[in-house]
Design an enzyme around this catalytic site. Structure first.
Site, PDB file in Angstrom:
ATOM      1  N   LYS A  76      62.506  51.748  48.482  1.00 59.22           N
ATOM      2  CA  LYS A  76      62.088  53.034  47.926  1.00 59.22           C
ATOM      3  C   LYS A  76      62.600  54.230  48.728  1.00 59.22           C
ATOM      4  O   LYS A  76      62.783  55.318  48.172  1.00 59.22           O
ATOM      5  CB  LYS A  76      60.563  53.086  47.797  1.00 59.22           C
ATOM      6  CG  LYS A  76      60.013  52.095  46.773  1.00 59.22           C
ATOM      7  CD  LYS A  76      58.514  52.236  46.605  1.00 59.22           C
ATOM      8  CE  LYS A  76      57.975  51.251  45.585  1.00 59.22           C
ATOM      9  NZ  LYS A  76      56.519  51.420  45.354  1.00 59.22           N
ATOM     10  N   ASP A 113      54.923  56.022  40.676  1.00 58.32           N
ATOM     11  CA  ASP A 113      53.696  55.459  41.234  1.00 58.32           C
ATOM     12  C   ASP A 113      52.591  56.509  41.293  1.00 58.32           C
ATOM     13  O   ASP A 113      51.421  56.217  41.021  1.00 58.32           O
ATOM     14  CB  ASP A 113      53.949  54.925  42.655  1.00 58.32           C
ATOM     15  CG  ASP A 113      54.749  53.638  42.678  1.00 58.32           C
ATOM     16  OD1 ASP A 113      54.652  52.864  41.702  1.00 58.32           O
ATOM     17  OD2 ASP A 113      55.465  53.405  43.669  1.00 58.32           O
TER      18      ASP A 113
END
Length: 292
Positions: A76, A113
């Site tokens: 990420k 997210d």
């Protein structure tokens, strides 16, 4: 995503990358969405890719054939230097879980997210809280703080191990505009009195807290979904508290990814959730929301 970017919605391929990746439910969720949207020509795969292999993998993708990527750990942050643009949301936590290839071939990074966590909580009726507690201090904890910046009007207490993690969470709070104080992990049972508790720890780390769940708990958001229920989630439900699971988060963030990769909205939340539940049931064990 850079909201001025147009997704390459004619490209037929997408995939999730990470290491390890074999456990990922993303292919199940995205393929269910494609089926419901009538996009039978689309493919969604998964590839075992670590930080070392990531630059070569991304460089080898033909943007005319690829709509985008989903990224899990440990990629990420590693992907950010490979992108042409990064959304404010992703930049706020220095983490990208979604890459969209624009019609011009440019790579745009976003983080679903954070809004996915907000949406999952809203689905459970939690849209504003006066205070909250976060268990843990890893990458998911920083995303939790970013989500709490949108719904928490007061103080957030982060329960962490060691002064280095405490300083890191305070730094994230300052960056995200969240009033964060820290407490040592040895006092983590105190967190359970908060109206909203977000557990971001690895499997097993918070199991001992199950015995400390109060008589009238608020809402627990346990970001794990397998194995389920965790002992903490089971004890919380048994006391009548509301529980949101990692599957809730996974589905809601995937909904946003599908919309960005395909240019089609809304994505089929119900069909994606059903597919995820079926996949977990096939692996054995109760589903999120079911008793053990």
């Amino acid at each position: 995503m850079d909201r001025t970017a147009r997704p390459h919605d004619g490209a037929p391929r997408a995939a999730v990358l990470g290491s390890p990746i074999a456990h990922s439910l993303s292919p199940v969720l995205h393929r269910a969405a494609y089926a419901a949207l009538g996009l039978s020509e689309r493919r969604y795969d998964r590839f075992e890719v670590d930080e070392v292999a990531l630059p070569g993998f991304v460089a080898g993708l033909d943007p005319a054939q690829w709509a985008g990527l989903s990224l899990t750990m440990p990629l990420k942050r590693a992907v950010i230097p490979l992108l042409d643009a990064v959304s404010d949301t992703a930049a706020s936590v220095e983490a990208v879980n979604t890459v969209v290839f624009g019609a011009d071939g440019r790579r745009h990074g976003d983080n679903t997210d954070i809004p996915g966590m907000v949406a999952a909580l809203a689905e459970h009726g939690v849209t504003s809280v006066p205070s909250a507690a976060v268990l843990g201090a890893g990458a998911t904890a920083s995303s939790a703080l970013a989500a709490l910046a949108r719904i928490c009007t007061g103080e957030v207490t982060a329960y962490v191990r060691g002064p280095a993690r405490a300083k890191e969470m305070i730094r994230w709070g300052e960056r995200l505009g969240v009033d964060v104080r820290t407490a040592d992990w040895s006092a983590a049972a105190d967190a359970l009195a908060a109206p909203l508790v977000i557990a971001t720890t690895p499997a097993g780390a918070a199991d001992h807290l199950a015995a400390a769940v109060p008589a009238a708990p608020g809402t627990l958001f346990d970001v794990l979904y397998e194995p389920w229920p965790t002992p903490l989630a089971a004890a919380w439900s048994a006391r009548g508290g509301q529980v949101a699971s990692g599957l809730d988060l996974l589905v809601h963030q995937a909904v946003l990814q599908v919309e960005q990769h395909t240019g089609r909205a809304p994505a089929p939340l119900a069909e994606m959730r059903a597919a995820g539940e079926a996949a977990l049931a096939a692996r054995g064990g109760p589903l999120p929301g079911q008793a053990s």
